[in-house]
Structure formats: C-alpha cells, structure tokens
Design a protein around this motif. Structure first.
Motif, PDB file in Angstrom:
ATOM      1  N   ALA A 116       0.816  -1.216   0.000  1.00  0.00           N
ATOM      2  CA  ALA A 116       0.000   0.000   0.000  1.00  0.00           C
ATOM      3  C   ALA A 116       0.849   1.264   0.000  1.00  0.00           C
ATOM      4  O   ALA A 116       0.371   2.333  -0.393  1.00  0.00           O
ATOM      5  CB  ALA A 116      -0.942   0.003   1.202  1.00  0.00           C
ATOM      6  N   LEU A 117       2.105   1.162   0.437  1.00  0.00           N
ATOM      7  CA  LEU A 117       2.986   2.332   0.439  1.00  0.00           C
ATOM      8  C   LEU A 117       3.670   2.524  -0.906  1.00  0.00           C
ATOM      9  O   LEU A 117       3.868   3.644  -1.365  1.00  0.00           O
ATOM     10  CB  LEU A 117       4.041   2.197   1.543  1.00  0.00           C
ATOM     11  CG  LEU A 117       3.540   2.351   2.974  1.00  0.00           C
ATOM     12  CD1 LEU A 117       4.683   2.120   3.963  1.00  0.00           C
ATOM     13  CD2 LEU A 117       2.930   3.719   3.199  1.00  0.00           C
ATOM     14  N   THR A 129      -1.295   6.249  -5.735  1.00  0.00           N
ATOM     15  CA  THR A 129      -2.732   6.498  -5.658  1.00  0.00           C
ATOM     16  C   THR A 129      -3.249   6.764  -7.069  1.00  0.00           C
ATOM     17  O   THR A 129      -2.476   7.051  -7.999  1.00  0.00           O
ATOM     18  CB  THR A 129      -3.048   7.709  -4.770  1.00  0.00           C
ATOM     19  OG1 THR A 129      -2.480   8.884  -5.378  1.00  0.00           O
ATOM     20  CG2 THR A 129      -2.486   7.524  -3.377  1.00  0.00           C
ATOM     21  N   ASP A 154      -5.469   3.489  -3.452  1.00  0.00           N
ATOM     22  CA  ASP A 154      -4.183   2.960  -3.895  1.00  0.00           C
ATOM     23  C   ASP A 154      -4.395   2.010  -5.067  1.00  0.00           C
ATOM     24  O   ASP A 154      -5.264   1.128  -5.010  1.00  0.00           O
ATOM     25  CB  ASP A 154      -3.486   2.193  -2.763  1.00  0.00           C
ATOM     26  CG  ASP A 154      -3.139   3.091  -1.591  1.00  0.00           C
ATOM     27  OD1 ASP A 154      -2.720   4.232  -1.845  1.00  0.00           O
ATOM     28  OD2 ASP A 154      -3.288   2.651  -0.435  1.00  0.00           O
ATOM     29  N   GLY A 157       4.406   4.852  -5.348  1.00  0.00           N
ATOM     30  CA  GLY A 157       3.659   5.717  -4.452  1.00  0.00           C
ATOM     31  C   GLY A 157       4.550   6.688  -3.698  1.00  0.00           C
ATOM     32  O   GLY A 157       5.696   6.368  -3.361  1.00  0.00           O
ATOM     33  N   LEU A 173       4.666   9.431  -0.392  1.00  0.00           N
ATOM     34  CA  LEU A 173       4.046  10.009   0.793  1.00  0.00           C
ATOM     35  C   LEU A 173       4.046  11.524   0.666  1.00  0.00           C
ATOM     36  O   LEU A 173       5.092  12.135   0.415  1.00  0.00           O
ATOM     37  CB  LEU A 173       4.834   9.600   2.050  1.00  0.00           C
ATOM     38  CG  LEU A 173       4.629   8.176   2.553  1.00  0.00           C
ATOM     39  CD1 LEU A 173       5.716   7.829   3.558  1.00  0.00           C
ATOM     40  CD2 LEU A 173       3.267   8.022   3.189  1.00  0.00           C
ATOM     41  N   THR A 231      -1.791  12.439   0.741  1.00  0.00           N
ATOM     42  CA  THR A 231      -2.016  10.993   0.919  1.00  0.00           C
ATOM     43  C   THR A 231      -2.045  10.636   2.410  1.00  0.00           C
ATOM     44  O   THR A 231      -1.208   9.879   2.897  1.00  0.00           O
ATOM     45  CB  THR A 231      -0.912  10.178   0.217  1.00  0.00           C
ATOM     46  OG1 THR A 231       0.376  10.545   0.744  1.00  0.00           O
ATOM     47  CG2 THR A 231      -0.911  10.414  -1.278  1.00  0.00           C
ATOM     48  N   ARG A 258      -3.940   8.672   4.070  1.00  0.00           N
ATOM     49  CA  ARG A 258      -4.115   7.247   4.356  1.00  0.00           C
ATOM     50  C   ARG A 258      -2.790   6.510   4.266  1.00  0.00           C
ATOM     51  O   ARG A 258      -2.523   5.590   5.030  1.00  0.00           O
ATOM     52  CB  ARG A 258      -5.136   6.649   3.387  1.00  0.00           C
ATOM     53  CG  ARG A 258      -6.556   7.161   3.625  1.00  0.00           C
ATOM     54  CD  ARG A 258      -7.517   6.668   2.579  1.00  0.00           C
ATOM     55  NE  ARG A 258      -7.571   5.224   2.537  1.00  0.00           N
ATOM     56  CZ  ARG A 258      -7.762   4.524   1.427  1.00  0.00           C
ATOM     57  NH1 ARG A 258      -7.883   5.142   0.267  1.00  0.00           N
ATOM     58  NH2 ARG A 258      -7.826   3.216   1.483  1.00  0.00           N
ATOM     59  N   LYS A 259      -1.948   6.898   3.331  1.00  0.00           N
ATOM     60  CA  LYS A 259      -0.615   6.287   3.259  1.00  0.00           C
ATOM     61  C   LYS A 259       0.192   6.617   4.517  1.00  0.00           C
ATOM     62  O   LYS A 259       0.956   5.781   5.011  1.00  0.00           O
ATOM     63  CB  LYS A 259       0.138   6.778   2.017  1.00  0.00           C
ATOM     64  CG  LYS A 259      -0.297   6.134   0.712  1.00  0.00           C
ATOM     65  CD  LYS A 259       0.638   6.524  -0.416  1.00  0.00           C
ATOM     66  CE  LYS A 259       0.167   5.933  -1.733  1.00  0.00           C
ATOM     67  NZ  LYS A 259       0.261   4.467  -1.736  1.00  0.00           N
ATOM     68  N   THR A 297      -0.835   4.283   7.167  1.00  0.00           N
ATOM     69  CA  THR A 297      -0.239   2.970   6.909  1.00  0.00           C
ATOM     70  C   THR A 297       1.219   2.954   7.313  1.00  0.00           C
ATOM     71  O   THR A 297       1.701   1.992   7.931  1.00  0.00           O
ATOM     72  CB  THR A 297      -0.373   2.621   5.414  1.00  0.00           C
ATOM     73  OG1 THR A 297      -1.754   2.598   5.064  1.00  0.00           O
ATOM     74  CG2 THR A 297       0.230   1.255   5.105  1.00  0.00           C
ATOM     75  N   ARG A 336      -5.140   0.166  10.693  1.00  0.00           N
ATOM     76  CA  ARG A 336      -3.797   0.396  10.162  1.00  0.00           C
ATOM     77  C   ARG A 336      -2.815   0.736  11.276  1.00  0.00           C
ATOM     78  O   ARG A 336      -1.639   0.376  11.205  1.00  0.00           O
ATOM     79  CB  ARG A 336      -3.816   1.509   9.117  1.00  0.00           C
ATOM     80  CG  ARG A 336      -4.521   1.116   7.825  1.00  0.00           C
ATOM     81  CD  ARG A 336      -4.309   2.136   6.723  1.00  0.00           C
ATOM     82  NE  ARG A 336      -4.938   1.695   5.477  1.00  0.00           N
ATOM     83  CZ  ARG A 336      -4.607   2.143   4.280  1.00  0.00           C
ATOM     84  NH1 ARG A 336      -3.644   3.042   4.148  1.00  0.00           N
ATOM     85  NH2 ARG A 336      -5.211   1.705   3.199  1.00  0.00           N
TER      86      ARG A 336
END
Length: 691
Positions: free
Chosen positions: A201-202, A206, A229, A324, A326, A330, A332-333, A336, A401
């Motif tokens: 996910a990282l 997105t 993502d 991806g 950061l 983002t 949500r990242k 995570t 998360r």
C-alpha cells in the motif's frame, strides 16, 4: 544543546520516509516544539516537510527548513571545500535548533546529488549537529543475507565515523524474509535493529498520482476515489468472462476506451465487492458513450474512470515505473506508514533512547498519541454499530492500520463491503456482522428477554429488539464477544446509551452513569463533567460525578484536582444552587479524603492562579484545577461548547463512566479523528474491568 535525531541512509530507494514519520510521531509524544531541518534539498516542493507540517500541526516557517539546494552545495564544496559547506550548514541548522526543543533532521537522499562520499557527509553533519543517527538500509529485492550484511556494514560505517547510532532500520525487506532477518539481526548489532517489511500500500501509487504522472483526464470519480491505492494493474483485452477472474483487490483496470463491456463489467464487480477495484483507465483517447458513463456512475459512484491518449503498451511502461509517494495529499498512506513503524519498532525503547527534554506540558497531540499508545499496549475488541456510516468506516481503517484495537462493524455485510469499496477503505482485518441474520440473534433474544422480563418483554418481542444495531452491539459487550462499544455518529444519545442502562447497568461503586469531556487546550488537558447525561443532579449525584470523573482523569494520565463549580466562591454566596455544590463537596471529602477538592468555586478562580490568589489564597486546587464539575447539564454543555469553539480546544467525548462495561457516545457531528479517539478511550477503559 538541543537534542536532535538524524535519519539518514546509505543509498536511494530505502523508503526512509516511513522512519521519518515514525520518529516524528515519537518526538511529538514527548515535546510540543519539534523542528525539522533538511540540510540539502532538490528544486521543487518538499513533499515530506509538507506532510509533516500538515499531520503534526507544525508551525515552523517553511523557509527555515532547508539548508541549501544541491546545486549550491556542490558549487560551494567545489570552490571552498567540504569544511566550508559543513560550516554553512551547521550555522543554518542552529538557527532552527535554537527555537525548538528537539529537531528531526532529514538526511540527504543519495539521488543524483553529485556529492562525493555522501554517507561521510551525512555522518559529519550529524556529529556537528550533535544529533543521534538512525541509518536506514533499503532491502527491496534483496536476499536476507544481503540485508543483514548491508545493515551491519552501515552500522560500522556510521559508528566508524564517530556517530552516536541510536538504532538501525532495515526497511522494505521481503515479507517472507522479515522474521528471519529480525531474528538474526539482533546479535549482529550493539544497538537495536528493527526490520520493516515491504508494504504494497505504500509503494503503490494512488489513482490521483496516476492521473498526475500520465496526464490523464478524470472522466468519472470523486476525491475519495482518487485517493485509492492502485495496488495492481490488470490489462483488459479479452472477453469479459476472462477479465473478471483476473481482477484483484485494489487493481486499476486498463482497457481500450471502446470496450464498454469491460468497463461496465469491472465496475459491476466493484459494486458487488468481488473484488473492489481502484478504478478504470481507458486508453487510445476513447471514452464510452454518455449512456454507458451514466450507467457506470450509478454502478460504482465515486469510482475513478480515467482516459489517456496513449495505447496500452506505452501506458503500461509508464504505470510500471510509478511508485507511491508520501505527501500531504495521501493521509491514508501516512497512517499505513506509521502503523507499519509502530508494529515493527519497539517505540517505547526507542523513545527512551532519545534524550529529548520533556516540557511537562500536555498538548492535544501528546494526549492523542498517548491514547493510541495505551490502547495498543493491551489490544481489545470494540464494536461499532454504525458500520455503514462513512466517517466510521474511515475511522475503522485508521484504527486497523495503526493497530489500536480489534474491530467488529455491524450492519448488512454486503452494504458495508460495498460502501467500503466505494470509499477505497480496507476492512480486511475487521469482523463484519449483520444483526438481522446473525446466528447470535436467537441467543441474544433469550438473554434480553430474561433481563427485561420484569418489564413484560417476551422472547418474540426481544427477537425484534436485538436486531437493532445498538442493542446487538451492547449484548456483544455484555456477553464478552466485544470489550466495548462506540456509537452515536448517526444515532441519538438516548438510542446509544439506553441499551447499556438496560443490559450492562451501573458499577457496584457508582450511583449513576455520568460523562466527561477531555478538553485539550494548547498546553494542558482539563476534564469536564457532567456535560452530556444528567440534567440536574442533586448533591449525592454531584458527589458521585466528581469521584467518577477523578477516577477517569487519573486513568488517562490527568492528575485529579477537583473544582466543584458554582457562581460563588468559598463562603461568599448562598442559595439552593450554591448549597447543593457545597453539600456535594463535603460528601466527597468525607467519602474520599485522599482527593484534592475545592468548592463551591467559580471557573476563573479554579483555573487562573492570579484570581485564585485573591479569592482562595492557600488552596491546593484553586488556580490549578484539572477536573471541573458543573452543577447542571445546562451549564456544563454550554461551557464545553463555548470553550471548544472560542478557545479552539479539542473536545474528546463524551466519555461515559459508571457502567460495568464501556459504552461511549459520539456527537452526531463527530469527525473521523473524534471517532478514533473515542474508540481508543473505550479500548483503554476495557483494559480495567469493573469490579
């Protein structure tokens, strides 16, 4: 000298932003003034600083963050030598350090910097800054043996250059090798060695980042959809029956724009949650007809449909080179990343190794950090009856998360999954239960009928009652299937807490159920009670509210100094309202002589030392009260809202107290962060069972 932490590496693509976020999270738990300094920066926006500033509410001026850009540094080093470069950067660092209790230093990125021996430069800067070093080694695509060797060599390199190495981090290690590397790394190092696995996910871009990189046009979709993502890419060219089995959770479907059947089929699969996709990318600059787009929008509202001019092959080449990032866009990242850091790093030990001075103040962010850390230390299960509510789903994702607690969400399971899919929310680790179809419904009906038999409740009537999500969630708590419950974002307070009064009931040592708000001011946390439950408590009830509130305050790290509020201070006034407060104060003193309490007392005398010195000189509570008990609900509710809105305080609550097991109510205007905090509080309450 300000104590600083210098996060650095040995090469590019080590994903150290995860470590930088995690370390900032730790530092802001201890001090409220944390600065950021990046010695060298590339042209363009500093995405990491913008993320840190937005997430941690930093007030630092962006112009003070950077020492100089790489071109300036390279020229200075070539013309005047490394000593002059280092001297200049040290001077600029101290301009930042003098204004903060601790500074997080973001080391160079080893990305086309044209600086010779970049590792040695980072080591020297760390030494000159007086900073402890956390080197990060990238393990992506490497064998376990290679990761171990590189981590050990990196430690030797930084230690050999005189650095105070705080800990070593091996990041982006293959998931299959993570445990083996962690087990073998410890004996190789004289400092803690932490191993973080690769997190898809990282590294996944997105959908918004895909749009930016490809210059795509957004045909359909909303902001929530663009924040998803893209965990995989599935290229559609075959017939629909062959495409559907190839779909994977979170994939971006890439298909020629004239294949309306694949577009509709992929979105229909998403709508059914089998599986939820990130979106659809149309190639060849072709877009389906308006009728198809209207159908697509109805099938999966908010799901992105993008269009690019290129064909599938050049589009694929660009997609597979994307990674991806950061940044402030983002969040949500970021959750995570911090969750990954907290799961695999002994944060308490690492924080203990950082000699950042504690300021003694408790800021809202410190309080929130402490809530999550306490909840995580002894994980409990919390049931959320409002499983189809958007804010609750977003909060659930944050909680999962971050590893704060285990969660059960109530509601029609297919509806929850579809809503989560539309929002791009990952609920893989949550338990989903539909009260209407659950096998527990029959036994819960029997239990509720037995509890309410004195009110004439039959099993048949109870069978209907327990299908209500709040009753079902309360029974889960009562029967030990969950440790606590949080509801109220779309239900009234009465609908949330009535089942608790009927089923869970009050503790043996509590006369009534009451509530408190934690009021997070700029430099301290106050506890207000009761602002949500009891309209006009008598002296006995007011005394009970005071003792309950003191216990709640102490449970959450606020030293209780109780002020029994009134419009009169000390013996200066009289009347029924003042007499009630005076009697309640006497009752508390008689029952709990260990508690520090003052009353009746006016608000200003309770919290302002200069006023207290005049009105109640010598009082051990006046001027420094931390628990403020209001004489009635009208006063308490209006005061907390006035302070919240006028002073910019964060109000966490209401937190119910006096129940045998924790159930808490949300404001119907609760934000995602409010829900996260309330769930954490509930989990902490569940860690101390009622007598």
């Amino acid at each position: 000298m300000t104590r600083s932490v210098y996060v650095t590496g040995i090469d590019r693509s080590d994903g150290r932003q995860v470590v930088e976020l995690g370390v900032m999270e730790l530092l802001t738990r201890r001090v409220d003034r944390v600065g950021v300094f990046r010695p060298l920066v590339h042209d363009g926006p500093d995405r990491m600083f913008e993320l840190l500033r937005s997430r941690f509410r930093l007030s630092q001026d962006a112009t003070t963050v950077h020492g100089m850009d790489y071109h300036e540094a390279s020229a200075l080093q070539a013309e005047r030598g490394t000593d002059e470069l280092v001297s200049t950067l040290v001077d600029r660092f101290h301009r930042v350090a003098r204004d903060y209790d601790v500074v997080l230093v973001l080391g160079t990125d080893f990305a086309a910097t044209q600086l010779p021996d970049e590792l040695a430069l980072n080591a020297r800067l760390a030494n000159e800054f007086g900073a402890a070093v956390i080197p990060v080694v990238g393990g992506r695509g490497q064998s376990a043996e290679s990761v171990l060797a590189e981590t050990r060599n990196a430690h030797r390199a930084y230690q050999g250059l005189g650095c105070d190495v705080l800990a070593m981090v091996a990041n982006r290690v293959e998931r299959a090798d993570r445990d083996l590397v962690a087990e073998r790394l410890g004996p190789l190092l004289p400092v803690p060695g932490y191993v973080l696995p690769e997190e898809p996910a990282l590294s996944a871009p997105t959908v918004a980042q895909v749009v930016s990189a490809l210059g795509a046009t957004v045909v359909l979709g909303d902001d929530a959809g663009l924040a998803r993502d893209a965990l995989d890419f599935v290229f559609g060219g075959a017939m629909l029956p062959n495409l559907l089995p190839a779909l994977t959770p979170g994939c971006l479907v890439v298909t020629p724009g004239d294949r309306a059947d694949l577009v509709v089929g992929a979105l229909a699969a998403h709508s059914a949650g089998t599986p939820p996709i990130a979106g659809v990318l149309l190639t060849l600059d072709e877009v389906p007809s308006q009728e198809i787009l209207t159908l697509a929008d109805r099938l999966a509202p908010g799901t992105p449909v993008l269009s690019v001019a290129e064909g599938s092959f050049p589009t694929a080449a660009e997609l597979f080179s994307l990674e991806g990032k950061l940044n402030a866009a983002t969040p949500r990242k970021a959750e995570t990343a911090i969750g990954l850091f907290e799961r695999h790093v002994d944060t308490a030990d690492l924080l203990g190794r950082v000699s950042a001075p504690s300021t003694g103040r408790v800021t809202p962010m410190m309080f929130e950090h402490e809530l999550l850390e306490q909840a995580r230390s002894d994980k409990r299960r919390v049931v959320l009856p409002e499983g189809t509510e958007e804010r609750v789903l977003h909060a659930a994702e944050v909680l999962l998360r971050r590893g704060v607690c285990e969660l059960t969400l109530l509601g029609p399971v297919d509806t929850i999954r579809k809503k989560a899919a539309d929002l791009g929310v990952d609920l893989a680790d949550a338990q989903l239960v539909d009260p209407a179809t659950s096998e527990l419904r029959e036994s819960f009906a029997q239990r509720y009928a037995a509890v309410r038999a004195h009110k004439g409740v039959t099993v048949e009537l109870a069978y209907d009652v327990v299908s209500d999500v709040n009753y079902f969630g309360t029974l889960m708590v009562q029967e030990g299937l969950a440790d606590g419950m949080v509801s109220g974002s779309v239900h009234s307070t009465a609908a949330t807490i009535r089942p608790a009064f009927e089923i869970i009931k009050t503790r043996a040592d509590a006369r009534i159920v009451s509530s408190v708000f934690f009021m997070c001011l700029a430099d301290k946390v106050l506890v207000y009670g009761d602002c949500a439950v009891n309209p006009d408590p008598d002296a006995e009830q007011l005394a009970d509210i005071a003792t309950q509130s003191a216990a709640t305050a102490a449970r959450f790290g606020v030293e209780p100094r109780i002020a029994m509020l009134s419009y009169s201070t000390g013996s200066s006034g009289s009347g029924a309202d003042v007499d009630k407060v005076r009697e309640a104060t006497a009752l508390v003193r008689a029952r709990r002589p260990d508690l520090r309490i003052e009353g009746p007392i006016q608000y200003d005398a309770a919290v302002e030392p200069s006023v207290a010195a005049t009105k109640l000189p010598g009082s051990e509570v006046a001027g420094q009260a931390s628990v403020l008990i209001f004489p009635d609900l009208n006063t308490g509710n209006n005061t907390y809202k006035a302070v919240q809105r006028s002073a910019g305080a964060i109000a966490v609550g209401p937190v119910l107290q006096g129940l045998r097991k924790p159930v808490n109510d949300l404001s119907r205007g609760a934000l995602v962060g409010d829900i996260v905090n309330t769930v954490a509080i509930t989990a902490i309450q569940a860690q101390t069972p009622a007598d």
